[in-house]
Design a protein around this motif. Sequence first.
Motif, PDB file in Angstrom:
ATOM      1  N   ARG A   1      28.038  42.977  46.716  1.00 18.04           N
ATOM      2  CA  ARG A   1      29.247  43.779  46.912  1.00 18.04           C
ATOM      3  C   ARG A   1      30.188  43.702  45.714  1.00 18.04           C
ATOM      4  N   LEU A   2      30.120  42.608  44.963  1.00 17.44           N
ATOM      5  CA  LEU A   2      31.005  42.440  43.814  1.00 17.44           C
ATOM      6  C   LEU A   2      30.298  42.711  42.488  1.00 17.44           C
ATOM      7  N   SER A   3      29.099  43.292  42.563  1.00 19.96           N
ATOM      8  CA  SER A   3      28.317  43.505  41.340  1.00 19.96           C
ATOM      9  C   SER A   3      28.005  44.974  41.077  1.00 19.96           C
ATOM     10  N   GLY A   4      28.474  45.872  41.907  1.00 15.34           N
ATOM     11  CA  GLY A   4      28.219  47.287  41.695  1.00 15.34           C
ATOM     12  C   GLY A   4      29.011  47.827  40.509  1.00 15.34           C
ATOM     13  N   LEU A   5      28.459  48.833  39.842  1.00 22.40           N
ATOM     14  CA  LEU A   5      29.107  49.475  38.703  1.00 22.40           C
ATOM     15  C   LEU A   5      29.872  50.709  39.173  1.00 22.40           C
TER      16      LEU A   5
ATOM     17  N   GLY B   1      35.975  32.011  41.653  1.00 24.27           N
ATOM     18  CA  GLY B   1      36.149  32.295  40.232  1.00 24.27           C
ATOM     19  C   GLY B   1      37.138  33.416  39.982  1.00 24.27           C
ATOM     20  N   ILE B   2      37.111  34.449  40.833  1.00 25.85           N
ATOM     21  CA  ILE B   2      38.049  35.562  40.703  1.00 25.85           C
ATOM     22  C   ILE B   2      39.474  35.091  40.980  1.00 25.85           C
TER      23      ILE B   2
ATOM     24  N   ARG C   1      43.449  33.375  36.670  1.00 25.63           N
ATOM     25  CA  ARG C   1      44.780  33.473  36.065  1.00 25.63           C
ATOM     26  C   ARG C   1      45.601  32.194  36.244  1.00 25.63           C
ATOM     27  N   LEU C   2      45.037  31.181  36.881  1.00 22.55           N
ATOM     28  CA  LEU C   2      45.778  29.940  37.118  1.00 22.55           C
ATOM     29  C   LEU C   2      45.719  29.032  35.896  1.00 22.55           C
ATOM     30  N   PRO C   3      46.660  28.068  35.775  1.00 21.43           N
ATOM     31  CA  PRO C   3      46.631  27.120  34.654  1.00 21.43           C
ATOM     32  C   PRO C   3      45.336  26.318  34.632  1.00 21.43           C
ATOM     33  N   VAL C   4      44.821  26.081  33.440  1.00 17.27           N
ATOM     34  CA  VAL C   4      43.540  25.388  33.280  1.00 17.27           C
ATOM     35  C   VAL C   4      43.564  24.010  33.933  1.00 17.27           C
ATOM     36  N   ARG C   5      44.639  23.261  33.716  1.00 13.97           N
ATOM     37  CA  ARG C   5      44.711  21.898  34.268  1.00 13.97           C
ATOM     38  C   ARG C   5      44.662  21.906  35.785  1.00 13.97           C
ATOM     39  N   LEU C   6      45.305  22.885  36.398  1.00 12.97           N
ATOM     40  CA  LEU C   6      45.303  22.975  37.862  1.00 12.97           C
ATOM     41  C   LEU C   6      43.900  23.269  38.388  1.00 12.97           C
TER      42      LEU C   6
ATOM     43  N   PRO D   1      32.232  35.441  32.143  1.00 12.18           N
ATOM     44  CA  PRO D   1      33.324  34.958  32.992  1.00 12.18           C
ATOM     45  C   PRO D   1      32.841  34.388  34.321  1.00 12.18           C
ATOM     46  N   ILE D   2      33.618  33.451  34.875  1.00 17.41           N
ATOM     47  CA  ILE D   2      33.245  32.875  36.175  1.00 17.41           C
ATOM     48  C   ILE D   2      33.469  33.864  37.310  1.00 17.41           C
ATOM     49  N   SER D   3      34.122  34.966  37.026  1.00 18.48           N
ATOM     50  CA  SER D   3      34.345  35.989  38.045  1.00 18.48           C
ATOM     51  C   SER D   3      33.175  36.961  38.150  1.00 18.48           C
TER      52      SER D   3
END
Length: 382
Positions: free
Chosen positions: A65-69, A223-224, A228-233, A361-363
Amino acid sequence: MPDHRAMDLTNDRPVYVIGAGPGGLAVAAALRERGVRAVVLEKSESVGASWRGHYDRLHLHTTRRLSGLPGLPMPRRFGRWVSRDDVVRYLERYAEFHELELVTGVEVTRIEPAGSDWVLHASGGRLLTGRAVVVTTGFNHTPRLPDWPGLDTYTGELLHASAYRDAAPYAGKDVLVVGAGNTGAEIAVDLAEGGAARVRLAIRTVPHIVRRSTAGWPAQRTGILVRRLPVRLVDKAGGLVGRISVPDLSAHGLPRPDTGLYSRVKQGAIPVQDVGLIDAIRSGRVEVVTAVESFDESKVALAGGSPIAPDTVIAATGYARALEPLVGHLGVLDDRGRPLVHGARAPKQAPGLYFTGFTNPISGMFREMALDARKIAKALSR
């Protein structure tokens, strides 16, 4: 699918899209939807060439569902985790559905600006002129082998993971897989399940391992959410989740990573999604060993250990983007050979030149290429 090879490719200065993988097809479809003529140039004879060459058991690690173009969802019958063959079927159907202008058997070797246009040097002495160019030749383009000392003396069987298809040729053999990314991990599991007598996995940097799905929640959705969150968090949260969901494999030679998950992602190292590796290591069917140091005739030297003599070495050691001949002279690549910008942003020194599909990307790569395609199409239709 119509064959456009005989047509005049310089007709009305189209946008040229280089590469008929998912990124290129998505861009062409998004441009067509906005009324912009796009011509896709593909050096092989078919769409999805790199997907056709992947190993047999490969499935997308991102959900259907999250891979369609853009403009065509993946069919429900493909299941949640889409197989390699179904990805190829989808890409073929995608090109037909959107009636994309696809030219196969044409390799672009160099791109040069010409005023406000771009000239593409292509096979057969062709010079093609377009008003913009989108490069989508792929993250996994050219197989890369480390320059191991003594490699030229090695008498055993050595192949890059790109040449691996299935476990059948290695039944009863002692196999060393080098590299613990997703490809190396999955090939090691495939070999162990496919009858190899012994499977060792050589690891230089301990990977983060995540469950592909936990209680029905796919890792991709996490991943999605965290992009946008801080890397350390994210590092802190990822470490906590890892300790809860992934058993400690230190006794089997695989300690927990000493760097944060998202810190590693920012450096270009994507977590390994578990498709059987944890169980294979715990059961001893896959043995974790230290990194390869060198080769010497029939022997392979491992860091801090005695030499081993596997029948076969499979190097899952990654790929190069190989963009230097194409655009290296334009100053648009970083010191690792990757585009400085991607998506709707064109380099300041090269307006009209766009890139997609060169991040991991992890998303989810398919998802991000779909997003890039719409952004690039919007930028070019202004």
